[in-house]
Design a protein around this motif. Structure first.
Motif, PDB file in Angstrom:
ATOM      1  N   SER A  28       0.838  -1.195   0.000  1.00  0.00           N
ATOM      2  CA  SER A  28       0.000   0.000   0.000  1.00  0.00           C
ATOM      3  C   SER A  28       0.874   1.248   0.000  1.00  0.00           C
ATOM      4  O   SER A  28       2.101   1.160   0.030  1.00  0.00           O
ATOM      5  N   THR A  36     -13.994   4.530  -4.654  1.00  0.00           N
ATOM      6  CA  THR A  36     -15.273   3.974  -4.213  1.00  0.00           C
ATOM      7  C   THR A  36     -16.196   3.738  -5.400  1.00  0.00           C
ATOM      8  O   THR A  36     -16.875   2.711  -5.484  1.00  0.00           O
ATOM      9  N   GLY A  85     -16.560   3.821   2.048  1.00  0.00           N
ATOM     10  CA  GLY A  85     -15.686   4.859   1.524  1.00  0.00           C
ATOM     11  C   GLY A  85     -15.751   6.116   2.380  1.00  0.00           C
ATOM     12  O   GLY A  85     -14.717   6.730   2.684  1.00  0.00           O
ATOM     13  N   VAL A 133     -13.907   5.455   5.794  1.00  0.00           N
ATOM     14  CA  VAL A 133     -12.452   5.548   5.648  1.00  0.00           C
ATOM     15  C   VAL A 133     -12.022   6.997   5.467  1.00  0.00           C
ATOM     16  O   VAL A 133     -11.001   7.439   6.020  1.00  0.00           O
ATOM     17  N   SER A 155      -9.440   9.001   7.900  1.00  0.00           N
ATOM     18  CA  SER A 155      -8.201   9.572   7.361  1.00  0.00           C
ATOM     19  C   SER A 155      -8.093  11.053   7.688  1.00  0.00           C
ATOM     20  O   SER A 155      -6.999  11.559   7.957  1.00  0.00           O
ATOM     21  N   ALA A 160      -6.794   1.281   6.037  1.00  0.00           N
ATOM     22  CA  ALA A 160      -7.065   2.064   4.835  1.00  0.00           C
ATOM     23  C   ALA A 160      -6.989   3.560   5.127  1.00  0.00           C
ATOM     24  O   ALA A 160      -6.483   4.339   4.303  1.00  0.00           O
ATOM     25  N   SER A 173      -5.204  -0.248  -2.490  1.00  0.00           N
ATOM     26  CA  SER A 173      -5.527  -0.586  -1.101  1.00  0.00           C
ATOM     27  C   SER A 173      -6.962  -0.220  -0.762  1.00  0.00           C
ATOM     28  O   SER A 173      -7.682  -0.975  -0.114  1.00  0.00           O
ATOM     29  N   LEU A 174      -7.384   0.961  -1.225  1.00  0.00           N
ATOM     30  CA  LEU A 174      -8.738   1.419  -0.918  1.00  0.00           C
ATOM     31  C   LEU A 174      -9.781   0.491  -1.514  1.00  0.00           C
ATOM     32  O   LEU A 174     -10.747   0.120  -0.833  1.00  0.00           O
ATOM     33  N   ASP A 175      -9.602   0.095  -2.787  1.00  0.00           N
ATOM     34  CA  ASP A 175     -10.626  -0.748  -3.403  1.00  0.00           C
ATOM     35  C   ASP A 175     -10.746  -2.088  -2.680  1.00  0.00           C
ATOM     36  O   ASP A 175     -11.844  -2.594  -2.444  1.00  0.00           O
ATOM     37  N   MET A 195      -4.576   6.352   3.377  1.00  0.00           N
ATOM     38  CA  MET A 195      -5.105   7.568   2.754  1.00  0.00           C
ATOM     39  C   MET A 195      -4.363   8.802   3.254  1.00  0.00           C
ATOM     40  O   MET A 195      -3.974   9.680   2.475  1.00  0.00           O
ATOM     41  N   THR A 246     -10.888   9.013  -2.786  1.00  0.00           N
ATOM     42  CA  THR A 246     -11.948   8.213  -2.172  1.00  0.00           C
ATOM     43  C   THR A 246     -13.160   8.119  -3.089  1.00  0.00           C
ATOM     44  O   THR A 246     -13.735   7.036  -3.270  1.00  0.00           O
TER      45      THR A 246
END
Length: 506
Positions: free
Chosen positions: A58, A166, A390, A393, A397, A135, A348-350, A139, A162
Protein backbone atom coordinates in the motif's frame (compact mmCIF):
# COMPACT_ATOMS: atom_id res chain seq x y z
CA UNK A 1 9.77 24.00 -3.83
CA UNK A 2 8.52 23.46 -7.42
CA UNK A 3 4.89 22.44 -7.57
CA UNK A 4 2.78 20.69 -10.20
CA UNK A 5 1.88 22.58 -13.31
CA UNK A 6 -1.04 22.10 -15.69
CA UNK A 7 0.61 19.32 -17.71
CA UNK A 8 1.37 17.37 -14.52
CA UNK A 9 -2.23 17.50 -13.36
CA UNK A 10 -3.34 16.56 -16.87
CA UNK A 11 -1.26 13.36 -16.74
CA UNK A 12 -2.55 12.40 -13.30
CA UNK A 13 -6.15 13.07 -14.36
CA UNK A 14 -5.62 10.98 -17.51
CA UNK A 15 -4.29 8.11 -15.40
CA UNK A 16 -7.19 8.26 -12.94
CA UNK A 17 -9.68 8.44 -15.80
CA UNK A 18 -8.09 5.37 -17.40
CA UNK A 19 -8.51 3.41 -14.18
CA UNK A 20 -12.20 4.33 -13.98
CA UNK A 21 -12.71 3.35 -17.64
CA UNK A 22 -11.02 -0.01 -16.98
CA UNK A 23 -13.30 -0.59 -14.00
CA UNK A 24 -16.46 0.23 -15.94
CA UNK A 25 -15.49 -2.47 -18.43
CA UNK A 26 -16.46 -4.95 -15.73
CA UNK A 27 -19.72 -3.27 -14.75
CA UNK A 28 -23.12 -4.74 -15.46
CA UNK A 29 -22.08 -8.35 -14.82
CA UNK A 30 -22.95 -8.66 -11.14
CA UNK A 31 -26.05 -10.82 -10.98
CA UNK A 32 -24.98 -12.73 -7.86
CA UNK A 33 -22.93 -12.18 -4.72
CA UNK A 34 -20.49 -14.85 -5.89
CA UNK A 35 -19.80 -12.83 -9.04
CA UNK A 36 -19.64 -9.51 -7.22
CA UNK A 37 -17.31 -10.63 -4.41
CA UNK A 38 -15.49 -13.66 -5.92
CA UNK A 39 -15.63 -12.92 -9.68
CA UNK A 40 -17.23 -16.38 -10.08
CA UNK A 41 -13.85 -18.01 -9.34
CA UNK A 42 -12.61 -17.19 -12.84
CA UNK A 43 -9.53 -14.98 -12.31
CA UNK A 44 -6.09 -16.38 -13.31
CA UNK A 45 -3.69 -17.06 -10.45
CA UNK A 46 -1.07 -14.54 -11.57
CA UNK A 47 -3.59 -11.69 -11.51
CA UNK A 48 -4.74 -12.68 -8.03
CA UNK A 49 -1.14 -12.85 -6.80
CA UNK A 50 -0.35 -9.40 -8.21
CA UNK A 51 -3.58 -7.98 -6.80
CA UNK A 52 -2.80 -9.30 -3.32
CA UNK A 53 0.69 -7.85 -3.54
CA UNK A 54 -0.60 -4.50 -4.82
CA UNK A 55 -2.92 -4.31 -1.83
CA UNK A 56 -0.28 -5.35 0.69
CA UNK A 57 2.22 -2.94 -0.88
CA UNK A 58 0.00 0.00 0.00
CA UNK A 59 1.06 3.66 0.14
CA UNK A 60 2.26 2.85 3.64
CA UNK A 61 4.85 0.59 2.01
CA UNK A 62 5.34 2.68 -1.13
CA UNK A 63 6.25 5.76 0.89
CA UNK A 64 7.22 4.37 4.28
CA UNK A 65 9.81 1.88 3.00
CA UNK A 66 11.83 4.83 1.79
CA UNK A 67 10.95 6.86 4.89
CA UNK A 68 11.97 4.08 7.28
CA UNK A 69 15.32 3.49 5.56
CA UNK A 70 15.92 7.23 5.27
CA UNK A 71 15.30 7.70 9.00
CA UNK A 72 16.61 4.38 10.29
CA UNK A 73 18.09 1.50 8.28
CA UNK A 74 17.18 -1.39 5.98
CA UNK A 75 16.65 -4.19 8.51
CA UNK A 76 12.86 -4.02 8.21
CA UNK A 77 12.88 -4.65 4.45
CA UNK A 78 14.44 -7.49 2.48
CA UNK A 79 14.87 -9.91 5.39
CA UNK A 80 11.19 -9.60 6.28
CA UNK A 81 10.17 -10.38 2.69
CA UNK A 82 12.51 -13.38 2.53
CA UNK A 83 11.18 -14.73 5.82
CA UNK A 84 7.65 -14.41 4.45
CA UNK A 85 8.63 -16.55 1.45
CA UNK A 86 10.46 -19.09 3.60
CA UNK A 87 7.42 -19.55 5.84
CA UNK A 88 4.99 -19.83 2.93
CA UNK A 89 4.94 -23.68 2.98
CA UNK A 90 3.82 -23.56 6.62
CA UNK A 91 1.17 -20.97 5.78
CA UNK A 92 -0.16 -23.09 2.93
CA UNK A 93 -0.15 -26.26 5.02
CA UNK A 94 -2.26 -24.65 7.73
CA UNK A 95 -4.74 -22.66 5.67
CA UNK A 96 -5.14 -24.01 2.15
CA UNK A 97 -6.96 -27.21 3.24
CA UNK A 98 -9.58 -25.07 4.99
CA UNK A 99 -10.07 -22.27 2.48
CA UNK A 100 -9.93 -24.42 -0.64
CA UNK A 101 -12.78 -26.48 0.83
CA UNK A 102 -14.82 -23.75 2.53
CA UNK A 103 -15.46 -21.21 -0.23
CA UNK A 104 -17.59 -18.77 1.72
CA UNK A 105 -18.25 -15.13 0.90
CA UNK A 106 -17.17 -14.10 4.39
CA UNK A 107 -14.48 -16.07 6.19
CA UNK A 108 -16.19 -15.30 9.50
CA UNK A 109 -18.85 -17.86 8.66
CA UNK A 110 -16.27 -20.39 9.82
CA UNK A 111 -16.31 -18.88 13.31
CA UNK A 112 -20.02 -19.57 13.60
CA UNK A 113 -19.58 -23.15 12.42
CA UNK A 114 -16.65 -23.78 14.76
CA UNK A 115 -17.72 -21.72 17.77
CA UNK A 116 -20.84 -19.59 18.10
CA UNK A 117 -22.76 -16.93 16.11
CA UNK A 118 -21.59 -14.27 18.58
CA UNK A 119 -17.95 -15.08 17.80
CA UNK A 120 -18.68 -14.69 14.09
CA UNK A 121 -20.22 -11.25 14.61
CA UNK A 122 -17.38 -10.15 16.89
CA UNK A 123 -14.74 -11.26 14.38
CA UNK A 124 -16.50 -9.47 11.54
CA UNK A 125 -16.78 -6.27 13.59
CA UNK A 126 -13.09 -6.37 14.51
CA UNK A 127 -12.23 -6.81 10.84
CA UNK A 128 -14.23 -3.70 9.93
CA UNK A 129 -12.41 -1.67 12.59
CA UNK A 130 -8.94 -2.91 11.63
CA UNK A 131 -9.56 -2.37 7.91
CA UNK A 132 -10.75 1.18 8.56
CA UNK A 133 -7.55 1.90 10.49
CA UNK A 134 -5.36 0.38 7.79
CA UNK A 135 -7.07 2.06 4.84
CA UNK A 136 -7.41 5.41 6.64
CA UNK A 137 -3.71 5.46 7.53
CA UNK A 138 -2.86 4.71 3.89
CA UNK A 139 -5.11 7.57 2.75
CA UNK A 140 -3.48 10.02 5.14
CA UNK A 141 0.04 9.01 4.13
CA UNK A 142 -0.76 9.43 0.45
CA UNK A 143 -2.57 12.73 0.89
CA UNK A 144 0.39 14.24 2.69
CA UNK A 145 2.77 12.93 0.03
CA UNK A 146 0.70 14.38 -2.78
CA UNK A 147 0.53 17.74 -1.03
CA UNK A 148 4.31 17.69 -0.56
CA UNK A 149 4.91 17.08 -4.25
CA UNK A 150 2.17 19.16 -5.82
CA UNK A 151 0.97 21.80 -3.42
CA UNK A 152 -2.53 20.34 -3.80
CA UNK A 153 -4.26 20.26 -0.42
CA UNK A 154 -4.04 16.81 1.20
CA UNK A 155 -7.70 16.85 2.19
CA UNK A 156 -8.88 17.43 -1.35
CA UNK A 157 -6.54 14.73 -2.61
CA UNK A 158 -8.06 12.26 -0.13
CA UNK A 159 -11.60 13.27 -1.11
CA UNK A 160 -10.96 12.87 -4.85
CA UNK A 161 -9.26 9.49 -4.52
CA UNK A 162 -11.95 8.21 -2.17
CA UNK A 163 -14.71 9.21 -4.58
CA UNK A 164 -13.02 7.66 -7.60
CA UNK A 165 -11.88 4.49 -5.83
CA UNK A 166 -15.27 3.97 -4.21
CA UNK A 167 -17.10 4.56 -7.50
CA UNK A 168 -15.17 2.04 -9.59
CA UNK A 169 -15.21 -0.54 -6.80
CA UNK A 170 -18.98 -0.24 -6.46
CA UNK A 171 -19.46 -0.43 -10.22
CA UNK A 172 -17.15 -3.32 -11.03
CA UNK A 173 -16.94 -5.48 -7.91
CA UNK A 174 -14.07 -7.93 -7.42
CA UNK A 175 -13.26 -8.12 -11.15
CA UNK A 176 -12.65 -4.37 -11.21
CA UNK A 177 -10.63 -4.55 -8.00
CA UNK A 178 -8.28 -7.26 -9.28
CA UNK A 179 -7.72 -5.99 -12.82
CA UNK A 180 -7.25 -2.37 -11.78
CA UNK A 181 -4.81 -3.60 -9.12
CA UNK A 182 -2.80 -5.34 -11.84
CA UNK A 183 -2.64 -2.10 -13.83
CA UNK A 184 -1.82 -0.03 -10.76
CA UNK A 185 0.91 -2.40 -9.64
CA UNK A 186 2.65 -1.88 -12.98
CA UNK A 187 2.40 1.88 -12.55
CA UNK A 188 3.86 2.11 -9.05
CA UNK A 189 6.68 -0.35 -9.75
CA UNK A 190 7.55 1.69 -12.87
CA UNK A 191 7.56 4.78 -10.65
CA UNK A 192 10.15 3.32 -8.30
CA UNK A 193 12.25 2.19 -11.27
CA UNK A 194 12.14 5.68 -12.78
CA UNK A 195 13.32 7.28 -9.53
CA UNK A 196 16.18 4.79 -9.28
CA UNK A 197 17.14 5.55 -12.90
CA UNK A 198 17.43 9.28 -12.20
CA UNK A 199 19.30 8.70 -8.96
CA UNK A 200 21.86 6.59 -10.78
CA UNK A 201 22.28 9.38 -13.31
CA UNK A 202 22.98 11.87 -10.52
CA UNK A 203 25.86 9.67 -9.35
CA UNK A 204 27.36 9.18 -12.83
CA UNK A 205 25.83 5.71 -13.15
CA UNK A 206 27.92 4.35 -10.32
CA UNK A 207 25.64 2.31 -8.03
CA UNK A 208 28.58 1.41 -5.81
CA UNK A 209 29.09 5.11 -5.08
CA UNK A 210 25.50 5.36 -3.85
CA UNK A 211 26.04 2.31 -1.67
CA UNK A 212 29.36 3.66 -0.35
CA UNK A 213 27.83 6.97 0.75
CA UNK A 214 24.71 5.36 2.21
CA UNK A 215 26.72 2.70 4.06
CA UNK A 216 28.98 5.38 5.55
CA UNK A 217 25.99 7.39 6.77
CA UNK A 218 24.99 6.31 10.28
CA UNK A 219 21.40 6.66 11.39
CA UNK A 220 21.15 8.58 14.67
CA UNK A 221 17.94 6.64 15.36
CA UNK A 222 19.48 3.15 15.30
CA UNK A 223 23.26 3.61 15.30
CA UNK A 224 23.49 1.45 12.18
CA UNK A 225 24.40 2.43 8.61
CA UNK A 226 21.31 3.02 6.50
CA UNK A 227 22.29 0.01 4.38
CA UNK A 228 22.23 -2.43 7.33
CA UNK A 229 20.06 -5.32 6.13
CA UNK A 230 20.11 -7.64 9.15
CA UNK A 231 21.11 -7.76 12.79
CA UNK A 232 21.01 -10.60 15.29
CA UNK A 233 21.11 -8.46 18.43
CA UNK A 234 19.47 -10.24 21.36
CA UNK A 235 17.81 -7.13 22.74
CA UNK A 236 14.03 -6.82 22.80
CA UNK A 237 14.25 -3.02 23.10
CA UNK A 238 15.71 -2.75 19.57
CA UNK A 239 13.47 -2.53 16.53
CA UNK A 240 13.71 -4.75 13.45
CA UNK A 241 16.19 -7.36 14.67
CA UNK A 242 16.08 -10.72 12.91
CA UNK A 243 14.33 -12.22 15.93
CA UNK A 244 11.44 -9.77 16.09
CA UNK A 245 10.98 -10.00 12.32
CA UNK A 246 10.88 -13.79 12.52
CA UNK A 247 8.47 -13.60 15.46
CA UNK A 248 6.20 -11.25 13.52
CA UNK A 249 6.28 -13.42 10.42
CA UNK A 250 5.21 -16.39 12.53
CA UNK A 251 2.35 -14.24 13.75
CA UNK A 252 1.48 -13.45 10.12
CA UNK A 253 1.45 -17.17 9.30
CA UNK A 254 -1.30 -17.59 11.88
CA UNK A 255 -3.13 -14.43 10.83
CA UNK A 256 -3.11 -15.23 7.08
CA UNK A 257 -6.25 -17.32 7.32
CA UNK A 258 -8.05 -14.53 9.18
CA UNK A 259 -7.48 -11.96 6.43
CA UNK A 260 -10.75 -11.45 4.57
CA UNK A 261 -9.42 -9.48 1.63
CA UNK A 262 -6.61 -11.97 0.97
CA UNK A 263 -8.76 -15.09 1.24
CA UNK A 264 -11.51 -13.39 -0.77
CA UNK A 265 -9.05 -12.92 -3.63
CA UNK A 266 -7.83 -16.52 -3.41
CA UNK A 267 -11.46 -17.59 -3.74
CA UNK A 268 -11.48 -15.77 -7.08
CA UNK A 269 -9.25 -18.53 -8.49
CA UNK A 270 -10.47 -21.87 -9.81
CA UNK A 271 -8.75 -24.42 -7.58
CA UNK A 272 -6.53 -25.12 -4.60
CA UNK A 273 -3.55 -25.41 -6.95
CA UNK A 274 -4.30 -21.96 -8.36
CA UNK A 275 -4.54 -20.56 -4.82
CA UNK A 276 -1.07 -21.88 -4.00
CA UNK A 277 0.40 -20.48 -7.21
CA UNK A 278 -1.10 -17.08 -6.42
CA UNK A 279 0.43 -17.13 -2.93
CA UNK A 280 3.89 -18.08 -4.23
CA UNK A 281 3.75 -15.59 -7.09
CA UNK A 282 2.82 -12.74 -4.76
CA UNK A 283 5.71 -13.47 -2.38
CA UNK A 284 8.24 -13.72 -5.20
CA UNK A 285 7.01 -10.47 -6.72
CA UNK A 286 7.36 -8.75 -3.33
CA UNK A 287 11.04 -9.70 -3.18
CA UNK A 288 11.54 -8.36 -6.71
CA UNK A 289 9.94 -5.07 -5.62
CA UNK A 290 12.33 -4.93 -2.68
CA UNK A 291 15.29 -5.13 -5.06
CA UNK A 292 14.04 -1.88 -6.62
CA UNK A 293 12.67 -0.02 -3.60
CA UNK A 294 15.58 -0.60 -1.21
CA UNK A 295 18.33 0.69 -3.56
CA UNK A 296 16.07 3.65 -4.31
CA UNK A 297 15.92 4.46 -0.60
CA UNK A 298 19.71 4.17 -0.39
CA UNK A 299 19.87 6.65 -3.24
CA UNK A 300 17.81 9.10 -1.19
CA UNK A 301 20.19 8.68 1.74
CA UNK A 302 23.21 9.31 -0.48
CA UNK A 303 21.64 12.27 -2.27
CA UNK A 304 20.55 14.08 0.89
CA UNK A 305 23.83 13.29 2.63
CA UNK A 306 25.41 15.45 -0.06
CA UNK A 307 22.62 18.04 0.09
CA UNK A 308 21.95 18.71 3.80
CA UNK A 309 20.10 21.96 3.09
CA UNK A 310 17.52 20.10 1.03
CA UNK A 311 17.29 17.41 3.69
CA UNK A 312 16.45 20.02 6.31
CA UNK A 313 13.39 21.03 4.27
CA UNK A 314 11.79 17.56 4.46
CA UNK A 315 9.06 17.79 7.12
CA UNK A 316 8.67 14.07 7.80
CA UNK A 317 10.63 10.91 6.87
CA UNK A 318 7.69 9.50 4.92
CA UNK A 319 7.85 12.59 2.70
CA UNK A 320 11.36 11.92 1.37
CA UNK A 321 10.10 10.31 -1.85
CA UNK A 322 7.61 13.06 -2.79
CA UNK A 323 10.11 15.74 -1.77
CA UNK A 324 12.72 14.27 -4.11
CA UNK A 325 10.19 13.85 -6.90
CA UNK A 326 8.98 17.43 -6.57
CA UNK A 327 12.40 19.09 -6.50
CA UNK A 328 14.67 16.90 -8.63
CA UNK A 329 12.68 15.30 -11.43
CA UNK A 330 11.26 16.79 -14.65
CA UNK A 331 7.55 17.47 -14.91
CA UNK A 332 6.48 14.50 -17.02
CA UNK A 333 8.37 12.00 -14.88
CA UNK A 334 7.27 13.38 -11.54
CA UNK A 335 3.60 13.37 -12.56
CA UNK A 336 3.87 9.73 -13.62
CA UNK A 337 5.54 8.84 -10.32
CA UNK A 338 2.89 10.61 -8.27
CA UNK A 339 0.32 8.72 -10.31
CA UNK A 340 2.13 5.63 -9.02
CA UNK A 341 1.63 6.82 -5.45
CA UNK A 342 -2.08 7.25 -6.16
CA UNK A 343 -2.08 3.79 -7.76
CA UNK A 344 -0.74 2.28 -4.55
CA UNK A 345 -3.48 4.05 -2.61
CA UNK A 346 -6.33 3.03 -4.89
CA UNK A 347 -5.24 -0.61 -4.89
CA UNK A 348 -5.53 -0.59 -1.10
CA UNK A 349 -8.74 1.42 -0.92
CA UNK A 350 -10.63 -0.75 -3.40
CA UNK A 351 -9.64 -3.94 -1.56
CA UNK A 352 -10.58 -2.48 1.80
CA UNK A 353 -14.05 -1.27 0.94
CA UNK A 354 -14.91 -4.29 -1.22
CA UNK A 355 -13.99 -6.74 1.55
CA UNK A 356 -15.79 -4.61 4.14
CA UNK A 357 -18.90 -4.77 1.97
CA UNK A 358 -18.60 -8.54 1.63
CA UNK A 359 -18.33 -9.02 5.39
CA UNK A 360 -21.20 -6.65 6.18
CA UNK A 361 -23.59 -8.13 3.62
CA UNK A 362 -22.89 -11.73 4.58
CA UNK A 363 -22.37 -11.45 8.34
CA UNK A 364 -24.98 -8.84 9.19
CA UNK A 365 -27.39 -7.89 6.40
CA UNK A 366 -28.21 -11.34 5.03
CA UNK A 367 -28.25 -12.94 8.49
CA UNK A 368 -30.29 -10.36 10.40
CA UNK A 369 -31.86 -7.69 8.19
CA UNK A 370 -32.73 -9.25 4.81
CA UNK A 371 -32.58 -13.04 5.26
CA UNK A 372 -34.93 -13.74 2.33
CA UNK A 373 -33.74 -11.06 -0.05
CA UNK A 374 -32.92 -12.16 -3.61
CA UNK A 375 -29.28 -12.01 -4.69
CA UNK A 376 -29.81 -9.08 -7.05
CA UNK A 377 -31.11 -6.98 -4.16
CA UNK A 378 -28.16 -7.98 -1.98
CA UNK A 379 -25.77 -6.99 -4.76
CA UNK A 380 -27.42 -3.57 -4.79
CA UNK A 381 -27.00 -3.37 -1.00
CA UNK A 382 -23.33 -4.33 -1.38
CA UNK A 383 -22.79 -1.51 -3.85
CA UNK A 384 -24.47 0.97 -1.52
CA UNK A 385 -22.34 -0.23 1.39
CA UNK A 386 -19.22 0.36 -0.71
CA UNK A 387 -20.04 4.08 -0.69
CA UNK A 388 -20.79 3.97 3.04
CA UNK A 389 -17.42 2.44 3.86
CA UNK A 390 -15.69 4.86 1.52
CA UNK A 391 -17.13 7.66 3.66
CA UNK A 392 -16.04 5.90 6.88
CA UNK A 393 -12.45 5.55 5.65
CA UNK A 394 -12.50 9.18 4.51
CA UNK A 395 -13.59 10.38 7.95
CA UNK A 396 -10.92 8.32 9.71
CA UNK A 397 -8.20 9.57 7.36
CA UNK A 398 -9.17 13.18 8.12
CA UNK A 399 -8.83 12.43 11.82
CA UNK A 400 -5.43 10.85 11.17
CA UNK A 401 -4.19 14.04 9.54
CA UNK A 402 -4.19 15.60 12.99
CA UNK A 403 -1.82 13.00 14.46
CA UNK A 404 1.42 12.83 12.52
CA UNK A 405 4.18 11.64 14.81
CA UNK A 406 5.78 8.28 14.03
CA UNK A 407 6.50 6.86 10.62
CA UNK A 408 3.47 5.30 8.92
CA UNK A 409 4.79 1.79 9.66
CA UNK A 410 5.04 2.47 13.38
CA UNK A 411 1.78 4.38 13.62
CA UNK A 412 -0.19 1.61 11.92
CA UNK A 413 1.54 -1.06 14.01
CA UNK A 414 0.71 0.68 17.26
CA UNK A 415 -2.91 1.37 16.29
CA UNK A 416 -3.69 -2.18 15.19
CA UNK A 417 -1.73 -4.02 17.88
CA UNK A 418 -4.34 -3.18 20.51
CA UNK A 419 -7.13 -5.14 18.79
CA UNK A 420 -5.36 -7.38 16.25
CA UNK A 421 -4.82 -10.58 18.24
CA UNK A 422 -8.34 -12.09 18.66
CA UNK A 423 -9.08 -12.71 14.97
CA UNK A 424 -6.06 -14.84 14.04
CA UNK A 425 -6.29 -16.60 17.39
CA UNK A 426 -9.92 -17.61 16.88
CA UNK A 427 -9.09 -19.08 13.48
CA UNK A 428 -5.77 -20.67 14.47
CA UNK A 429 -7.16 -22.30 17.62
CA UNK A 430 -10.15 -23.61 15.68
CA UNK A 431 -8.04 -25.09 12.89
CA UNK A 432 -5.13 -26.45 14.95
CA UNK A 433 -7.00 -27.90 17.94
CA UNK A 434 -10.21 -29.91 18.27
CA UNK A 435 -10.18 -29.42 22.04
CA UNK A 436 -10.58 -25.63 22.04
CA UNK A 437 -14.12 -24.50 22.81
CA UNK A 438 -15.96 -21.20 22.55
CA UNK A 439 -15.54 -20.11 26.17
CA UNK A 440 -11.83 -20.87 26.17
CA UNK A 441 -11.28 -18.99 22.88
CA UNK A 442 -13.17 -15.95 24.20
CA UNK A 443 -11.17 -15.93 27.44
CA UNK A 444 -7.98 -16.08 25.38
CA UNK A 445 -9.16 -13.17 23.22
CA UNK A 446 -9.85 -11.08 26.32
CA UNK A 447 -6.41 -11.89 27.73
CA UNK A 448 -4.69 -10.92 24.48
CA UNK A 449 -6.52 -7.61 24.24
CA UNK A 450 -5.80 -6.75 27.88
CA UNK A 451 -2.11 -7.42 27.26
CA UNK A 452 -2.14 -5.15 24.21
CA UNK A 453 -3.98 -2.34 25.96
CA UNK A 454 -1.67 -2.43 28.97
CA UNK A 455 1.39 -2.49 26.73
CA UNK A 456 0.46 -0.20 23.91
CA UNK A 457 -2.52 1.73 25.17
CA UNK A 458 -2.63 5.13 26.75
CA UNK A 459 -1.24 4.04 30.14
CA UNK A 460 1.75 2.17 28.62
CA UNK A 461 2.04 0.42 32.01
CA UNK A 462 3.30 -2.95 30.78
CA UNK A 463 5.71 -1.33 28.30
CA UNK A 464 7.54 0.42 31.14
CA UNK A 465 7.49 -2.59 33.43
CA UNK A 466 9.05 -4.77 30.71
CA UNK A 467 11.99 -2.40 30.40
CA UNK A 468 11.14 -0.64 27.14
CA UNK A 469 10.51 -3.66 24.91
CA UNK A 470 9.88 -2.23 21.45
CA UNK A 471 6.44 -1.96 19.84
CA UNK A 472 7.19 -4.52 17.12
CA UNK A 473 6.76 -7.35 19.61
CA UNK A 474 3.28 -6.31 20.74
CA UNK A 475 1.01 -7.95 18.15
CA UNK A 476 2.91 -11.25 18.23
CA UNK A 477 3.14 -11.33 22.02
CA UNK A 478 -0.56 -10.54 22.36
CA UNK A 479 -1.37 -13.37 19.96
CA UNK A 480 0.88 -15.73 21.95
CA UNK A 481 -0.98 -14.78 25.12
CA UNK A 482 -4.26 -15.23 23.29
CA UNK A 483 -3.36 -18.68 21.97
CA UNK A 484 -1.88 -20.05 25.18
CA UNK A 485 -4.62 -18.72 27.48
CA UNK A 486 -7.35 -19.75 25.03
CA UNK A 487 -6.03 -23.28 24.75
CA UNK A 488 -5.48 -23.69 28.51
CA UNK A 489 -8.84 -22.14 29.45
CA UNK A 490 -10.66 -24.56 27.15
CA UNK A 491 -9.81 -27.38 29.56
CA UNK A 492 -11.95 -25.66 32.20
CA UNK A 493 -15.03 -26.41 30.10
CA UNK A 494 -16.43 -29.42 28.24
CA UNK A 495 -15.00 -30.12 24.77
CA UNK A 496 -16.95 -28.78 21.79
CA UNK A 497 -19.71 -30.98 20.38
CA UNK A 498 -18.49 -33.56 17.89
CA UNK A 499 -21.07 -32.49 15.31
CA UNK A 500 -19.76 -28.88 15.38
CA UNK A 501 -16.21 -30.13 14.82
CA UNK A 502 -17.38 -32.35 11.98
CA UNK A 503 -19.14 -29.43 10.28
CA UNK A 504 -16.05 -27.22 10.64
CA UNK A 505 -13.50 -29.78 9.42
CA UNK A 506 -15.33 -32.12 7.10
Amino acid sequence: MPKFEFVDYLIVVAYLSGIVVLATHFSGRQKSLSEYFHASASIPWWAVGISNLATAFSPISYLAVAGWIFLKDSRNSLVADCLGLALLPLTAAIWLPLWSRLRVLSIYEYLEIRYHPWVRSSGALLFLILTTIWAGTAMTTTGMAFEQATGFDARWCIVVITLLGTAYTAIGGMRAVIWTDVAQFSVFVAGYAAILFFLLGMFDWQPLEIYRIASNTISPETGHPHTQLISFELDATIEATFWVLLFNKMFLVLSFGANQWEIQRLHSTRSRREMLKAMVGGKLAMILVAFVSIPTAWGFVAFYAQNPDLKAAIPHPDQVLPAFVATQLPHLVRSLIMAGVLAALMSSLDSAINSMGSVTVNDFVRRHLLPRAPERRLVFVAKALTFVFGAVVLAFSFWQLQAQGQTAFEKLGRLTAVIASPMPSFFALGVLSRRVNTKGAVIGAAAGMIFSILFNGIPGLLERSLGGINWMWVAGLATSVNLSVGYAASYLFPPPPAEALDRAHR
